[in-house]
Structures are given as structure tokens and as C-alpha cells.
Design an enzyme around this catalytic site. Structure first.
Site, mmCIF file in Angstrom:
data_model
loop_
_atom_site.group_PDB
_atom_site.id
_atom_site.type_symbol
_atom_site.label_atom_id
_atom_site.label_comp_id
_atom_site.label_asym_id
_atom_site.label_seq_id
_atom_site.Cartn_x
_atom_site.Cartn_y
_atom_site.Cartn_z
ATOM 1 N N ASP A 103 67.766 67.843 51.475
ATOM 2 C CA ASP A 103 66.840 68.727 51.800
ATOM 3 C C ASP A 103 65.477 68.282 52.143
ATOM 4 O O ASP A 103 64.456 67.886 51.615
ATOM 5 C CB ASP A 103 66.357 69.666 50.394
ATOM 6 C CG ASP A 103 65.631 70.888 50.784
ATOM 7 O OD1 ASP A 103 65.133 71.144 51.982
ATOM 8 O OD2 ASP A 103 65.090 71.532 49.795
ATOM 9 N N ASP A 147 62.306 72.785 51.520
ATOM 10 C CA ASP A 147 62.140 74.120 51.686
ATOM 11 C C ASP A 147 63.098 74.886 51.129
ATOM 12 O O ASP A 147 63.227 76.174 50.956
ATOM 13 C CB ASP A 147 62.023 74.592 53.250
ATOM 14 C CG ASP A 147 63.493 74.363 53.947
ATOM 15 O OD1 ASP A 147 64.600 73.944 53.252
ATOM 16 O OD2 ASP A 147 63.705 74.834 55.097
ATOM 17 N N ASP A 155 77.219 81.020 51.430
ATOM 18 C CA ASP A 155 76.502 81.551 52.737
ATOM 19 C C ASP A 155 76.798 83.066 52.577
ATOM 20 O O ASP A 155 77.351 83.711 53.488
ATOM 21 C CB ASP A 155 76.481 81.102 53.981
ATOM 22 C CG ASP A 155 75.370 81.626 54.863
ATOM 23 O OD1 ASP A 155 74.839 82.408 54.692
ATOM 24 O OD2 ASP A 155 75.693 81.532 56.053
ATOM 25 N N ASP A 196 74.051 83.787 57.427
ATOM 26 C CA ASP A 196 72.773 83.402 58.344
ATOM 27 C C ASP A 196 73.031 82.022 58.613
ATOM 28 O O ASP A 196 72.173 81.317 59.383
ATOM 29 C CB ASP A 196 71.660 83.895 57.796
ATOM 30 C CG ASP A 196 71.033 83.230 56.648
ATOM 31 O OD1 ASP A 196 71.923 82.417 56.066
ATOM 32 O OD2 ASP A 196 70.142 83.215 56.235
ATOM 33 N N GLU A 233 72.083 78.951 45.203
ATOM 34 C CA GLU A 233 73.505 79.361 45.627
ATOM 35 C C GLU A 233 74.635 78.430 45.536
ATOM 36 O O GLU A 233 75.551 78.623 45.225
ATOM 37 C CB GLU A 233 73.291 80.038 47.059
ATOM 38 C CG GLU A 233 72.672 81.479 46.941
ATOM 39 C CD GLU A 233 72.319 82.185 48.305
ATOM 40 O OE1 GLU A 233 72.226 83.427 48.423
ATOM 41 O OE2 GLU A 233 72.432 81.395 49.220
ATOM 42 N N ASP A 243 66.787 43.925 0.661
ATOM 43 C CA ASP A 243 66.314 44.279 1.817
ATOM 44 C C ASP A 243 66.757 43.043 2.662
ATOM 45 O O ASP A 243 66.163 41.898 2.604
ATOM 46 C CB ASP A 243 64.686 44.050 1.799
ATOM 47 C CG ASP A 243 64.085 45.393 1.341
ATOM 48 O OD1 ASP A 243 65.130 46.344 0.642
ATOM 49 O OD2 ASP A 243 62.838 45.662 1.272
ATOM 50 N N HIS A 286 69.235 43.268 -6.105
ATOM 51 C CA HIS A 286 69.781 44.025 -6.987
ATOM 52 C C HIS A 286 71.134 44.052 -7.124
ATOM 53 O O HIS A 286 72.029 43.809 -6.107
ATOM 54 C CB HIS A 286 69.026 45.459 -6.794
ATOM 55 C CG HIS A 286 67.627 45.609 -6.598
ATOM 56 N ND1 HIS A 286 66.833 46.236 -7.351
ATOM 57 C CD2 HIS A 286 66.573 44.564 -5.871
ATOM 58 C CE1 HIS A 286 65.434 46.080 -7.246
ATOM 59 N NE2 HIS A 286 65.342 45.051 -6.203
ATOM 60 N N SER A 327 67.076 33.121 2.423
ATOM 61 C CA SER A 327 68.086 33.011 1.285
ATOM 62 C C SER A 327 69.137 34.197 1.693
ATOM 63 O O SER A 327 68.818 34.913 2.399
ATOM 64 C CB SER A 327 67.536 33.219 0.111
ATOM 65 O OG SER A 327 66.398 34.165 -0.104
#
Length: 636
Positions: free
Chosen positions: A188, A192, A224, A228, A235, A443, A499, A587
Site C-alpha cells: 500500500d 490510502d 472486491d 470496482d 476486506e 540463596d 538451611h 562455597s
């Protein structure tokens, strides 16, 4: 443009179309050269219809900072990181830089946005950050095109500026509806909203489609409706959406040229939607793993180009070991582990070569032992407390002081700070009332394997690693030989108390003498040494009702001469209870479970199979005992 009798020649139409494709491609190729497919769309994994949550368009508009500088911003999302360009010297940088991000229902939704002041010689300095949940942002601000977020100092969480962003999320239905419009907008030319048959035919040819001319005409005429000779994009999009299900017309991506799986329509649509640049056209640069990598200056890029320094995910040996990247389990985001570059070079020289390990055998082991003992004593002196501020500065975005039980002035030595306690509740324990659920012991950066064979295939490259070697000659290791293995590696910046991962009774402690090699992956991934079976360690046997016997192995490392336990033989212990702590240094803890006693969580196994460590915290779920296999929420 929509007139079928246009005097524009076929060649000029195609020339314009090629120019549009080049514009799309040039923006897309802003991805960092030589970065491979780390975060480019070539690495996009397949997404199921059930898991596809939509496409987010995130735009970093600008910021207000407290001083003038040249600024850049980074967005880290999952295993991808993108960066803006560098602003002019100002305290109000403007970027207007955007990026499309794939959202998955079971994938990441939290993006980390970081702002750096620039020092183009080496690396740039992070000043502030904020975390943005893309899905929550759109839900809470559905009508907002721009929102301000506080930028937080990584070290103190103080506000250091503000950031302006906009975000829109296109749900799967909208993505599918808009898809054909995006594709067809390529031809396009004057925008338009109307297409002629000749333009539509050009587009089919550009996609390498061999649909007969008659078929093209049928499709075009069906759209179409008034005859046209022109149709609106809406569409034609509706018609193509139906046709794509019956006979796909797009064989390859028009932007990157990648061949698309015609049988996988969903991922082909997602791929091209992410490829196409819409909006400002000012795309962020991609191809980075972490925000730190994205923020480095030209000296680092030169070292990367000469292969002196590289980034990668997975098993890293030789020069590739210069940067360690792990994945944060909570945010599902890649994070770079911070290590002083001089230490990295030393470890590579020693542990990634026969010569280096030869020197270790010729007496360097004793040197490391003496060095660790001296350093340990030094870190217990009052003068060592002066090192705490510089330590916090170096790890400023990886240590959260708001979780620490005592204020900074409470610590009279560096080691007191190093073995710091956390506030009650800072580490919730998953499924606290269920002893059949094991949890993370530290952790750490975690690796988990069904068996020793898996661990040596994906991670541990020492030539002589075995369960017998790990547990030592004074323990009967037969029950553990075919069991599951979990490695918890603690880096210097981590909370260094460990832990219990399970509930049970402590049967015994067994000390195993040894060396003090580093437990860094540079050494663990080396085929020349056997870190886990040669280092000093203490083995704790925990007897449980749900998992049988569990071997908990605390392993010392370079600068870690001291492993302290706060429990004794015969103690009953609940999962999550503190067992002990490591003094200064890095560690590792290794837990060995009896065969078929635990089903380790799939995400941990999947990351480990990629040789990718998972960043976890104490209390996160590790796995469930057989035969009870229900999962608890990872939010715990």
C-alpha cells in the site's frame, strides 16, 4: 494508488516494495552484529495456542535524572535484553525507542528497565532501575499512553529519577485480526487503504508463493464485493484469514527471510508480527543476554570481537568462561554474575589448562590453603569492616540490604557482615506444613540432575567425579549411587547461611579433609580438576520419613576455610531450619538423594539440561517425594 489502470510500471511497483522490505529489515538488523541468535527472532521457540498470551509493544519514552550525562536504557525480558541509543548530555534524556515482546501464559511477564550513565571506554554505570509487569500495567492503565515510574538506586532503593514508558498489549485475537493488514500494508505504497490486483499479485510473488494466477484472481474478486477493481485492506484481510487456514500463501518471512513452517500457522504469524517494525520506527538494539552486556562500552566490544571475552548460555570453558550467566527463577530473566575481571583471568589460567593445574600439584594447593587461612583471619579484624562499603558498591544491584536483620553499623568485622542474618519472613518456606516437599537449601545458583551421569554430561567435567568420591571413604555410599544430585553454588554476594532442604533427624557429621579450589563454574566445568571430590567438606546424613536418607555436603572453597554448623547429631530439624554458615568466600552445598526418592521440579531439570544455573533463594520448592507428586506454588 488503488486504480487498476495505474500508469506506474510493474518494475517501479516492485522497486517500492523492495525498498519497504529493506526499511523493515534494516531496522530489524539493528540487533548487535555477531550476537548469534541469542535474542533475535531466529531463536524464537514454538508457542502453543494455549500458552500464547499476546504481543506487547513497549516504548521507552524518556527520563528525568538528577544530573546531566549521556544516558542509555536497557530492557531485560526473559532471555532477551535490548537497549536504546545513547542520548545527548542532558538530565532529561529522550529515546522514544520501542520493542515488541512475546507474552506467554507460563512465561515471563516482568521486564527490568535499567538506566546507565555512559563511559564509552569500558563499561557504563547503572544508576537506576524499575520492574514492570507488562500484563498488570495494561490492566491497571488501559487508557494510559504514558506512565511515570520511579527509578531506584540498586544499592539503597532510593529514588534517583523517573522514567516515562508506554505499553500496549495485543491479545491473540487482535494479533490474528491485524496480521493480514500488516502484511498487505507493504504494497500500500501511498497508504490510502486500497489495493489493486496487480499490487496483490506482486505481494504473492514476493512471498515466493506459486499460487496460479487464476487463483489469485478468484481471491481478489471474492474480496472486491462491488466490482470496482479495488478492495480495502480490511476486506482482503478477512478473506486471507480464511484462506490461510485452507492453503497458506506465505512461505517465508519477508523481513528476515527465514523459512516458515506452513504446518505451524500460529508461530509463523507470531514470528512475522514480531519482525515487523511499527510505530516510531526507532527500534531498540537486541542480541544481548543481560543488561550489563548491553551496557558495555567499545573496549569490551573490542575484547569480544577478538574472542578475549564472550557471552553465552550453558557450559562455558576456556575463553567462554569469562562471563557467567544464570537465570532468575522468580523473574525468568537472565542475570550476569559479577566477578572481578582479574580474578576471572586468574581462574581461567589455573583451571582451564593442564599447565595451571600442574602448578597446583607442585605446591600451589598449600599456597591456597595458607592464603585462605590468612584471609579468614584478616576478615575477622576490626579493620576489615572498612571493606564492607566497597563490597556493597561492587554488588549494589545484587544485595538487598532491606532484607538484612541488622543495620550496617551493627557489623564490626567483614565476616560478621558476610554471615549476616536475614529478617524473619524474608525467605518464605514452600509448603511449610508438607514434609514431602523439599526446598532450596541456600540463596544460590542451582543445578539439579536425575543422576550422576546427567551431572557429568551437562555440568561437572572433572575426570574422577563420583558419589563415593564426594561422600568420602568413611561413609557407606551404596544407597546414593544411582540417586539424584542437586548443587547449590553460593557466590560471595549471597546470603551465606545454609538451611535444611528436608525435615528429619541428623544422624551424623563426617569431615572429609581436602584442598580449597574455587567452586566457580570455570573450575567445575574444567576437565583438568575434580573440585567437589578434592575440596575440604563436611557430609551430614539426614534421615527422613519421606525421602529416605539425604546426604547434605557442605564444601569449602578458596577463601572459605571455615564451615560452621549450628546443629548437632540427633537433632530433629524442619525443612528451612538453619544448619550452618560459610565464612568469607564462595562455597557450595551438594545434596544427594536416594534413587527414586524425589521428583525434582521440571524447570530446574530443564535449565540444568541446558547447562544453565538457576538463581533461587532459601525455601523455594525443589521437588516432591515419590509417590506424592503434587506441585506447590513457586510463589512461596
Amino acid at each position: 494508488m488503488g486504480n487498476g489502470n495505474s500508469t506506474e510500471t510493474k518494475e517501479s511497483r516492485r522497486s517500492k516494495m523492495r525498498q519497504k522490505l529493506r526499511n523493515f529489515s534494516s531496522r530489524r538488523l539493528l540487533r548487535r552484529p555477531g550476537s548469534g541468535s541469542v535474542s533475535g527472532l531466529t531463536s524464537q521457540r514454538s508457542v502453543s495456542q494455549e500458552d500464547f498470551a499476546g504481543i506487547a509493544l513497549l516504548t521507552l519514552i524518556g527520563a528525568e535524572m538528577k544530573f546531566k550525562d549521556k544516558w542509555l536504557a536497557c530492557v531485560s525480558f526473559g532471555e532477551q535484553t535490548f537497549r536504546t541509543g545513547i542520548s545527548d548530555s542532558t538530565d532529561k534524556p529522550i529515546w522514544n525507542s520501542e520493542k515488541k515482546l512475546l507474552l506467554e501464559k507460563n512465561g515471563p511477564s516482568l521486564a527490568r528497565v535499567s538506566v546507565f550513565e555512559t563511559n564509552r571506554l569500558s563499561k557504563n554505570n547503572i544508576i537506576g532501575y524499575f520492574d514492570l509487569d507488562l500484563l498488570e500495567f495494561v490492566v491497571q492503565e488501559p487508557d494510559s499512553t504514558c506512565k511515570s515510574f520511579d527509578l531506584l538506586d540498586p544499592a539503597s532503593s532510593n529514588v534517583v529519577g523517573s522514567m516515562f514508558v508506554s505499553c500496549s498489549v495485543e491479545d491473540p485475537v487482535e494479533t490474528e485480526t491485524c496480521f493480514a493488514k500488516r502484511i498487505l500494508s507493504i504494497v500500500d505504497y501511498n497508504e490510502d487503504g486500497h489495493l489493486s490486483f496487480s499490487e496483490f499479485s506482486d505481494l504473492m510473488n514476493a512471498f515466493g508463493n506459486l499460487v496460479a494466477s487464476k487463483k489469485k484472481e478468484e481471491l481478489f474478486k471474492a474480496a472486491d464485493l462491488n466490482g470496482d477493481g479495488v478492495v480495502t485492506i480490511d476486506e482482503l484481510a478477512a478473506l486471507l484469514a480464511v484462506q490461510q487456514e485452507q492453503e497458506p500463501i506465505i512461505n517465508s518471512c519477508p523481513v528476515c527471510g527465514e523459512a516458515l513452517k506452513l504446518s505451524d500457522k500460529l508461530n509463523a504469524m507470531i514470528h512475522m508480527t514480531l519482525c515487523f517494525d511499527e510505530g516510531t520506527g526507532n527500534q531498540m538494539t537486541g542480541g544481548f543476554l543481560t543488561d550489563r552486556q548491553a551496557s558495555y562500552g567499545w573496549m569490551f566490544k573490542l575484547s569480544e570481537w577478538t574472542h578475549l571475552s564472550t557471552y553465552d548460555v550453558g557450559l562455558n570453558t576456556g575463553s567462554s568462561a569469562s562471563h557467567i550467566v544464570v537465570i532468575d527463577r522468580k523473574t525468568k530473566r537472565l542475570v550476569e554474575e559479577l566477578i572481578d575481571s582479574k580474578i576471572v583471568m586468574s581462574m581461567r589460567a589455573i583451571y582451564q589448562s593442564k599447565i595451571g593445574l600442574g602448578l597446583m600439584d607442585q605446591g600451589a594447593k598449600e599456597i591456597l590453603q595458607n592464603l585462605s587461612e590468612k584471609q579468614g583471619k584478616k576478615m575477622n579484624t576490626a579493620e576489615s569492616a572498612q571493606n564492607i562499603p566497597s563490597f556493597l558498591e561492587f554488588f549494589k544491584d545484587q544485595i538487598n540490604m532491606s532484607e538484612v536483620k541488622y543495620p550496617l553499623d551493627h557489623f564490626k568485622t567483614f565476616n560478621e557482615f558476610f554471615i549476616r542474618e536475614l529478617k524473619p519472613g524474608a525467605r518464605p518456606i514452600a509448603c511449610i506444613d508438607r514434609d514431602d516437599v523439599a526446598v532450596s537449601a541456600a540463596d544460590c545458583r542451582l543445578m539439579a540432575f536425575h543422576s550422576v551421569d546427567d551431572s557429568t554430561r551437562f555440568w561437572i567435567k572433572g575426570r574422577k567425579f563420583s558419589i563415593k568420591g564426594l561422600l568420602g571413604k568413611d561413609l557407606d555410599s551404596d544407597a546414593f549411587l544411582d540417586g539424584s544430585l542437586v548443587i547449590f553454588r553460593l557466590a560471595p554476594q549471597d546470603y551465606h547461611r545454609f538451611h535444611s532442604p528436608v525435615s528429619g533427624v541428623i544422624e551424623k557429621f563426617v569431615d572429609v579433609p581436602g584442598s580449597l579450589y574455587t567452586v566457580n563454574p570455570i573450575a567445575v566445568n574444567s576437565k583438568y580438576c575434580n573440585v567437589f571430590t578434592e575440596n575440604k567438606r563436611t557430609v551430614v546424613i539426614i534421615s527422613t520419613a519421606e525421602f529416605g536418607k539425604v546426604a547434605f555436603v557442605a564444601i569449602g572453597a578458596t577463601m572459605v576455610g571455615s564451615i560452621t554448623f549450628v546443629r548437632k547429631e540427633g537433632d530433629h530439624i524442619k525443612k528451612g531450619d538453619e544448619l550452618g554458615y560459610f565464612s568469607f568466600g564462595g562455597s557450595t552445598v551438594i545434596c544427594v538423594f536416594e534413587k527414586d526418592s524425589i521428583r525434582i521440579d521440571e524447570d530446574l531439570l530443564a535449565n540444568s539440561a541446558r547447562s544453565l544455573e538457576t538463581l533461587v533463594t532459601v525455601g523455594m520448592q525443589l521437588g516432591v517425594s515419590f509417590p506424592k507428586l503434587e506441585n506447590c506454588s513457586l510463589e512461596s
